[in-house]
Design a protein around this motif. Structure first.
Motif, PDB file in Angstrom:
ATOM      1  N   UNK A  68     -26.455 -16.540   9.823  1.00 41.56           N
ATOM      2  CA  UNK A  68     -26.032 -17.699  10.604  1.00 41.56           C
ATOM      3  C   UNK A  68     -24.590 -18.071  10.253  1.00 41.56           C
ATOM      4  N   UNK A  69     -23.730 -17.043  10.145  1.00 44.69           N
ATOM      5  CA  UNK A  69     -22.337 -17.318   9.801  1.00 44.69           C
ATOM      6  C   UNK A  69     -21.412 -16.302  10.463  1.00 44.69           C
ATOM      7  N   UNK A  70     -20.143 -16.675  10.576  1.00 43.44           N
ATOM      8  CA  UNK A  70     -19.102 -15.809  11.117  1.00 43.44           C
ATOM      9  C   UNK A  70     -18.205 -15.382   9.965  1.00 43.44           C
ATOM     10  N   UNK A  71     -17.989 -14.077   9.827  1.00 41.78           N
ATOM     11  CA  UNK A  71     -17.126 -13.541   8.775  1.00 41.78           C
ATOM     12  C   UNK A  71     -15.839 -13.047   9.422  1.00 41.78           C
ATOM     13  N   UNK A  72     -14.705 -13.538   8.899  1.00 43.07           N
ATOM     14  CA  UNK A  72     -13.384 -13.138   9.380  1.00 43.07           C
ATOM     15  C   UNK A  72     -12.668 -12.453   8.224  1.00 43.07           C
ATOM     16  N   UNK A  73     -12.161 -11.238   8.476  1.00 41.11           N
ATOM     17  CA  UNK A  73     -11.446 -10.507   7.428  1.00 41.11           C
ATOM     18  C   UNK A  73     -10.283  -9.766   8.066  1.00 41.11           C
ATOM     19  N   UNK A  74      -9.151  -9.769   7.375  1.00 41.99           N
ATOM     20  CA  UNK A  74      -7.976  -9.064   7.870  1.00 41.99           C
ATOM     21  C   UNK A  74      -7.110  -8.637   6.704  1.00 41.99           C
ATOM     22  N   UNK A  75      -6.550  -7.444   6.819  1.00 40.16           N
ATOM     23  CA  UNK A  75      -5.594  -6.962   5.834  1.00 40.16           C
ATOM     24  C   UNK A  75      -4.415  -6.347   6.562  1.00 40.16           C
ATOM     25  N   UNK A  76      -3.231  -6.590   6.050  1.00 43.96           N
ATOM     26  CA  UNK A  76      -2.023  -6.036   6.641  1.00 43.96           C
ATOM     27  C   UNK A  76      -1.059  -5.664   5.524  1.00 43.96           C
ATOM     28  N   UNK A  77      -0.597  -4.430   5.542  1.00 40.95           N
ATOM     29  CA  UNK A  77       0.364  -3.955   4.543  1.00 40.95           C
ATOM     30  C   UNK A  77       1.599  -3.410   5.263  1.00 40.95           C
ATOM     31  N   UNK A  78       2.745  -3.669   4.666  1.00 42.14           N
ATOM     32  CA  UNK A  78       3.990  -3.180   5.249  1.00 42.14           C
ATOM     33  C   UNK A  78       4.925  -2.779   4.118  1.00 42.14           C
ATOM     34  N   UNK A  79       5.523  -1.614   4.259  1.00 38.37           N
ATOM     35  CA  UNK A  79       6.481  -1.151   3.267  1.00 38.37           C
ATOM     36  C   UNK A  79       7.780  -0.788   3.974  1.00 38.37           C
ATOM     37  N   UNK A  80       8.896  -1.166   3.363  1.00 39.73           N
ATOM     38  CA  UNK A  80      10.212  -0.845   3.911  1.00 39.73           C
ATOM     39  C   UNK A  80      11.085  -0.294   2.789  1.00 39.73           C
ATOM     40  N   UNK A  81      11.871   0.698   3.136  1.00 38.26           N
ATOM     41  CA  UNK A  81      12.771   1.285   2.151  1.00 38.26           C
ATOM     42  C   UNK A  81      14.129   1.505   2.818  1.00 38.26           C
ATOM     43  N   UNK A  82      15.157   1.054   2.138  1.00 36.34           N
ATOM     44  CA  UNK A  82      16.516   1.195   2.652  1.00 36.34           C
ATOM     45  C   UNK A  82      17.382   1.788   1.545  1.00 36.34           C
ATOM     46  N   UNK A  83      18.047   2.890   1.844  1.00 34.12           N
ATOM     47  CA  UNK A  83      18.925   3.535   0.862  1.00 34.12           C
ATOM     48  C   UNK A  83      20.343   3.575   1.409  1.00 34.12           C
ATOM     49  N   UNK A  84      21.252   3.027   0.639  1.00 34.08           N
ATOM     50  CA  UNK A  84      22.673   3.086   0.963  1.00 34.08           C
ATOM     51  C   UNK A  84      23.419   3.494  -0.295  1.00 34.08           C
TER      52      UNK A  84
END
Length: 139
Positions: A68-84
């Motif tokens: 009798x419940x609602x389960x909300x789940x979310x995952x988000x990953x982001x990677x950035x690499x900058x070489x100068x």
């Protein structure tokens, strides 16, 4: 062990929604979930749950109706690499949300609909029809 004892204390006071899932066999590493801000509206024929989940893509959202419940789940990953010349910049971002919301009534699981727009998740849970009384004649 202390973390498990604290979880039990919070659960006994606030209920299961305060418990966060663990990662690992021994439950040693706590995942970094945040609870989304949620509004629950009880209408005549449906329950509307609105959750704020900024920075999340709709592909990363998992919804489940459990008991009798609602389960909300979310995952988000982001990677950035900058070489100068002269430096390297690396950036990692993680956003995770988890919340289990108790529902005040039974819902029709087959007719649940969800939309996600501009970081706002809206879940419409139609109420299940109440069982009608069927009188039985005693002979």
């Amino acid at each position: 062990r202390m973390r498990r004892d604290m979880d039990r204390m919070w659960e006994s006071f606030f209920g299961e929604r305060m418990r966060l899932p663990y990662r690992g066999a021994a439950g040693t590493e706590l995942e970094r979930y945040r609870e989304p801000l949620v509004d629950v509206t009880d209408l005549d024929n449906a329950i509307i749950v609105t959750a704020e989940m900024p920075g999340v893509n709709k592909e990363n959202i998992q919804l489940n109706v459990i008991d009798n419940s609602l389960e909300i789940k979310s995952e988000s990953r982001k990677e950035a690499k900058e070489e100068k010349e002269g430096y390297i910049r690396r950036e990692k971002r993680y956003a995770g949300f988890y919340r289990r919301i108790p529902l005040p009534v039974r819902v029709n699981r087959e007719r649940v609909k969800a939309t996600f727009n501009n970081g706002i998740l809206e879940v419409t849970l139609p109420k299940a029809e109440e069982e009608k009384r069927h009188p039985i004649k005693v002979e």
